[in-house]
Design an enzyme around this catalytic site. Structure first.
Site, mmCIF file in Angstrom:
data_model
loop_
_atom_site.group_PDB
_atom_site.id
_atom_site.type_symbol
_atom_site.label_atom_id
_atom_site.label_comp_id
_atom_site.label_asym_id
_atom_site.label_seq_id
_atom_site.Cartn_x
_atom_site.Cartn_y
_atom_site.Cartn_z
ATOM 1 N N TYR A 1 -1.766 -0.015 10.864
ATOM 2 C CA TYR A 1 -1.856 -0.459 9.458
ATOM 3 C C TYR A 1 -0.572 -0.096 8.724
ATOM 4 C CZ TYR A 1 -3.655 -1.010 4.659
ATOM 5 O OH TYR A 1 -3.842 -1.392 3.345
ATOM 6 N N SER B 1 0.864 -1.189 0.000
ATOM 7 C CA SER B 1 0.000 0.000 0.000
ATOM 8 C C SER B 1 0.895 1.232 0.000
ATOM 9 C CB SER B 1 -0.849 0.012 1.269
ATOM 10 O OG SER B 1 -1.512 1.250 1.419
#
Ligand SMILES: NC(=O)c1ccc[n+]([C@@H]2O[C@H](COP(=O)([O-])OP(=O)(O)OC[C@H]3O[C@@H](n4cnc5c(N)ncnc54)[C@H](OP(=O)(O)O)[C@@H]3O)[C@@H](O)[C@H]2O)c1
Length: 238
Positions: free
Chosen positions: A150, A137
């Site tokens: 995250y 990501s």
């Protein structure tokens, strides 16, 4: 790599990015093994593809990577590509964060990715070829307040991918990551409207934008490796 008739195993294939990757790789003649927990969704997807088999289950189950490898070899006699894609995104301020959800995210986004990678890379080393792509990501390249846990999982995926790439240089095995910005998928289903508005403030990608990128990475000639592809909406402000 000529993808026609090669075999790919895709985790998180029941929705979003994983589903789009399955459709993209099907379109170039790959044979697929699809996994996620939602058997119905996987079977519905497989029925719409030319050559796909389903093995449903939680990828956090330590046995699952072995079962998937065995299933691919039994079904097709080979495994060429692994797309390590299943993941969740839990964010929140310190006061509100649920530590059990965070730990669960770490098991899925990091531990399961490591287990899947090491299990299938051992096989790739035995046969002397293979391609592993981890879904990372943009959050694996930067950080933001309330996104720390995250961010940590995706930084781990980036570091792991980079180290593996160097470890495997000269073996015939390729490792890469694809690092999306905001993509319109089920990842945000449980988010507050405020957080959804923030994450999509620069627009959103479609899952097909990522699957096209994955295909591009895979189709490079033997002497070319794209180790990371960062793909963001044109107007993403971070
Ligand atoms: N969407 C974005 O903006 C974005 C941006 C950057 C990176 N990513 C990454 O892209 C990857 C795919 O996410 P997505 O956006 O496509 O979200 P999604 O639509 O929610 O897909 C997540 C996939 O993971 C599977 N999954 C979740 N928990 C699982 C578990 N315990 N065991 C097995 N499978 C599990 C889900 O299937 P089941 O529920 O059926 O198990 C589903 O197929 C994730 O790694 C995510 O971090 C997404």
């Amino acid at each position: 790599m000529d993808l026609n008739n090669k075999v790919a195993l895709i985790t998180g294939a029941s929705s979003g990015i994983g589903k789009a990757i399955a459709q993209e790789l099907d379109s170039v003649g790959m044979k697929l093994v699809l996994t996620a927990r939602s058997q119905d969704k996987l079977e519905q997807l497989a029925a719409s593809l030319k050559n796909a088999k389903v093995l449903a289950g939680a990828i956090t189950d330590a046995q699952m990577p072995y079962s998937l490898l065995e299933f691919a070899l039994e079904s097709y006699g080979r495994l060429d590509v692994v797309i390590n894609n299943a993941g969740v995104m839990t964010i929140g301020a310190i006061e509100e964060v649920d530590i059990d959800s965070i730990a669960q995210m770490a098991r899925l986004n990091v531990e399961a990715v490591y287990r899947m990678a090491y299990t299938t890379l051992k096989h790739f080393k035995k046969v002397g070829s293979g391609f592993l792509i981890n879904t990372s990501s943009i959050a694996g390249l930067k950080t933001a307040p309330t996104y720390g846990a995250y961010n940590g999982t995706k930084h781990a995926v980036e570091a792991f991918t980079d180290a593996l790439r160097m470890e495997l240089a000269g073996t015939g095995i390729k490792v890469a990551s694809v690092a999306p910005g905001t993509v319109d998928t089920g990842l945000y289903d449980n988010w507050t409207q405020e957080n959804k508005d923030y994450i999509s403030s620069g627009g959103v990608l479609l899952p097909e934008d990522i699957s096209r990128s994955v295909r591009f990475i895979l189709e490079q000639p033997d002497h070319v490796l794209i180790p990371r592809m960062l793909v963001v909406p044109t107007n993403q402000p971070v």
